[in-house]
Design a protein around this motif. Structure first.
Motif, PDB file in Angstrom:
ATOM      1  N   VAL A  60       6.675   4.396   0.572  1.00 30.14           N
ATOM      2  CA  VAL A  60       5.850   3.244   0.869  1.00 30.14           C
ATOM      3  C   VAL A  60       5.807   2.397  -0.405  1.00 30.14           C
ATOM      4  CG1 VAL A  60       3.612   2.401   1.658  1.00 30.14           C
ATOM      5  CG2 VAL A  60       4.443   4.635   2.427  1.00 30.14           C
ATOM      6  N   LEU A  61       6.282   1.164  -0.318  1.00 24.97           N
ATOM      7  CA  LEU A  61       6.227   0.241  -1.451  1.00 24.97           C
ATOM      8  C   LEU A  61       5.056  -0.710  -1.254  1.00 24.97           C
ATOM      9  CD1 LEU A  61       9.995  -0.673  -1.965  1.00 24.97           C
ATOM     10  CD2 LEU A  61       8.681   1.198  -2.983  1.00 24.97           C
ATOM     11  N   LYS A  62       4.266  -0.889  -2.313  1.00 28.94           N
ATOM     12  CA  LYS A  62       3.063  -1.715  -2.215  1.00 28.94           C
ATOM     13  C   LYS A  62       3.029  -2.738  -3.342  1.00 28.94           C
ATOM     14  CE  LYS A  62       0.255   2.034  -0.219  1.00 28.94           C
ATOM     15  NZ  LYS A  62      -0.987   2.844  -0.371  1.00 28.94           N
ATOM     16  N   ALA A  63       2.695  -3.970  -2.990  1.00 23.03           N
ATOM     17  CA  ALA A  63       2.492  -4.988  -4.009  1.00 23.03           C
ATOM     18  C   ALA A  63       1.287  -4.599  -4.860  1.00 23.03           C
ATOM     19  CB  ALA A  63       2.249  -6.358  -3.364  1.00 23.03           C
ATOM     20  N   PRO A  64       1.340  -4.826  -6.183  1.00 20.98           N
ATOM     21  CA  PRO A  64       0.201  -4.481  -7.047  1.00 20.98           C
ATOM     22  C   PRO A  64      -1.100  -5.146  -6.621  1.00 20.98           C
ATOM     23  CG  PRO A  64       2.144  -4.874  -8.375  1.00 20.98           C
ATOM     24  CD  PRO A  64       2.514  -5.268  -6.973  1.00 20.98           C
ATOM     25  N   TRP A  65      -0.999  -6.397  -6.149  1.00 16.89           N
ATOM     26  CA  TRP A  65      -2.151  -7.102  -5.597  1.00 16.89           C
ATOM     27  C   TRP A  65      -1.791  -7.582  -4.202  1.00 16.89           C
ATOM     28  CZ3 TRP A  65      -0.669  -8.402 -10.730  1.00 16.89           C
ATOM     29  CH2 TRP A  65      -1.597  -8.039 -11.727  1.00 16.89           C
ATOM     30  N   SER A  66      -2.560  -7.188  -3.216  1.00 17.29           N
ATOM     31  CA  SER A  66      -2.322  -7.662  -1.854  1.00 17.29           C
ATOM     32  C   SER A  66      -3.538  -7.372  -1.011  1.00 17.29           C
ATOM     33  CB  SER A  66      -1.089  -6.993  -1.240  1.00 17.29           C
ATOM     34  OG  SER A  66      -1.303  -5.609  -1.070  1.00 17.29           O
ATOM     35  N   GLN A 124       4.935 -10.515  -9.465  1.00 13.52           N
ATOM     36  CA  GLN A 124       3.859  -9.624  -9.891  1.00 13.52           C
ATOM     37  C   GLN A 124       4.302  -8.583 -10.919  1.00 13.52           C
ATOM     38  OE1 GLN A 124       1.225  -8.072  -6.896  1.00 13.52           O
ATOM     39  NE2 GLN A 124       1.383  -9.870  -5.592  1.00 13.52           N
ATOM     40  N   GLY A 125       5.558  -8.593 -11.285  1.00  9.59           N
ATOM     41  CA  GLY A 125       6.035  -7.751 -12.380  1.00  9.59           C
ATOM     42  C   GLY A 125       6.312  -6.307 -12.047  1.00  9.59           C
ATOM     43  N   GLY A 126       6.122  -5.919 -10.801  1.00  9.53           N
ATOM     44  CA  GLY A 126       6.359  -4.535 -10.443  1.00  9.53           C
ATOM     45  C   GLY A 126       5.989  -4.259  -9.007  1.00  9.53           C
ATOM     46  N   VAL A 127       6.169  -3.024  -8.589  1.00 11.28           N
ATOM     47  CA  VAL A 127       5.800  -2.581  -7.254  1.00 11.28           C
ATOM     48  C   VAL A 127       5.371  -1.119  -7.365  1.00 11.28           C
ATOM     49  CG1 VAL A 127       8.146  -1.832  -6.670  1.00 11.28           C
ATOM     50  CG2 VAL A 127       6.559  -2.443  -4.841  1.00 11.28           C
ATOM     51  N   MET A 128       4.393  -0.719  -6.590  1.00 15.17           N
ATOM     52  CA  MET A 128       3.957   0.666  -6.563  1.00 15.17           C
ATOM     53  C   MET A 128       4.762   1.419  -5.513  1.00 15.17           C
ATOM     54  SD  MET A 128       1.724   0.362  -8.927  1.00 15.17           S
ATOM     55  CE  MET A 128       1.187   2.082  -8.949  1.00 15.17           C
ATOM     56  N   ALA A 129       5.317   2.559  -5.899  1.00 16.68           N
ATOM     57  CA  ALA A 129       6.099   3.392  -4.982  1.00 16.68           C
ATOM     58  C   ALA A 129       5.360   4.702  -4.733  1.00 16.68           C
ATOM     59  CB  ALA A 129       7.482   3.669  -5.570  1.00 16.68           C
ATOM     60  N   GLU A 130       5.191   5.031  -3.463  1.00 16.05           N
ATOM     61  CA  GLU A 130       4.471   6.242  -3.086  1.00 16.05           C
ATOM     62  C   GLU A 130       5.248   6.986  -2.013  1.00 16.05           C
ATOM     63  OE1 GLU A 130       0.626   5.022  -1.755  1.00 16.05           O
ATOM     64  OE2 GLU A 130       0.193   3.862  -3.582  1.00 16.05           O
TER      65      GLU A 130
END
Length: 355
Positions: A164-170, A198-204
């Protein structure tokens, strides 16, 4: 006199980081249609900012089911003349601060630009990832990694074939993509845009979710205060409704999935370890119950379910706080609070019938 504001477009405004931010149409309509919500928890003598006083009064009466409104509804044109001594919005962002200044609210009552910047940084999903690492232990699950390149995402895919990829702010239900096996052209385009903006993405890792829930808190000068459980429903990642029941009843419902001792341990650890800098106000932590099967975690020998203790920190008021304001006093009463949309948004409360 405290000024209360329902600004549900807050998450999108926070992501944009613009003072002259214009919310999407759906956000503006949600704010207008449910503007009365803060009157459910406002104290006597407080005021609630709305666009249409008559509409807000009618909508409150429909939703409150006989509860008396202690606050007064006011419009933006009245703000500069009111003896306001505190401001409590749904969430603080640069756009709201700018709007209130233009409306004549005393700047001394508002967070500084530096505090707003701190709140935005704390709202980055890295804060959730850091807390998640602190909360790990027996019976718990969860992993979240900041990826600052496409190559870093590919590395995570080599470890967890379903991501699951998530934008840092959304905002709720937005900025999330489910990836299986590899990145297609659509996902690559989305990822590259996100890395640039946003400079990155959160991966879970992808987990087989059994149940959504959360815990609601308030950050005060004395520390973190626990307010109660939030049992809610989502569809495609977006909020759809909350269970209205006493804390005891909600705990009984959760005991079917996870040990109450484990829930209490997590709640106490959050209160004792979470640091939110200068932020003062309500916030919520989304959690979930995860099925042991197909959970994407290797070498785990455990039957039943795991608890994911920090899916996301919402550094603002949440619909869980609204549900707490409407909590029944009778353990036998269980209702469902939903946000429904036809030609406009409405708060609906119905009795929960158990099978």
């Amino acid at each position: 006199m405290k000024l209360h504001i329902f600004n549900p477009e807050h998450d999108i405004a926070l992501a944009s980081n613009l003072t002259n931010f214009t919310a999407p149409h759906a956000g503006r309509q949600l704010r207008a249609d449910l503007c009365f919500l803060p009157a459910l928890w406002a104290a006597e003598g407080d005021v609630v900012l709305v666009e249409d006083i008559n509409y807000a009064s009618r909508a409150f009466r429909r939703a409150a089911r006989g509860r008396q409104c202690q606050a007064e509804f006011v419009t933006k044109s009245q703000l500069s003349a009111l003896p306001i001594d505190a401001v409590e919005p749904w969430g603080w962002d640069a756009a709201l601060r700018h709007q209130l200044l233009r409306a004549g609210v005393d700047e001394a009552l508002l967070p500084t630009e530096a505090t707003i910047a701190e709140i935005r940084q704390l709202s980055h999903r890295q804060t959730s990832a850091a807390l998640l690492r602190q909360l790990q232990g027996e019976g718990l699950i969860g992993e979240s990694v900041l990826c600052e390149s496409e190559e870093a995402v590919m590395h995570q895919l080599s470890l967890h074939p379903r991501l699951v990829l998530k934008a840092p702010w959304s905002s709720s239900g937005r900025g999330i993509r489910f990836i299986e096996g590899e990145l297609n052209d659509y996902h690559r385009g989305w990822l590259r845009n996100l890395l640039a903006s946003q400079g990155g993405v959160m991966a879970e890792p992808y987990y087989q979710k059994v149940k959504d829930f959360g815990m609601e808190f308030e950050a005060t000068d004395e520390g973190i205060r626990y307010l109660g459980l939030s049992l809610f429903h989502t569809a495609n990642g977006a909020y759809t409704g909350n269970i209205l029941a006493t804390e005891q009843t909600k705990r009984e419902m959760m005991s079917r999935y996870v040990s109450l001792d484990l829930l209490d341990t997590i709640q106490q650890k959050i209160c004792s370890t979470l640091s939110l800098g200068n932020y003062r106000g309500p916030f919520g932590i989304d959690m979930m119950i995860v099925r042991n099967e197909e959970c994407g975690v290797r070498n785990v020998e455990c039957d039943g379910c795991f608890l994911h203790p920090c899916v996301e920190i919402n550094l603002r008021r949440t619909m869980g706080h609204v549900a707490l304001a409407l909590t029944p006093t009778d353990d036998d009463v269980r209702k469902v609070m939903r946000i429904e949309y036809l030609d406009n948004y409405k708060l609906r409360i119905r009795k929960l019938y158990l099978k």
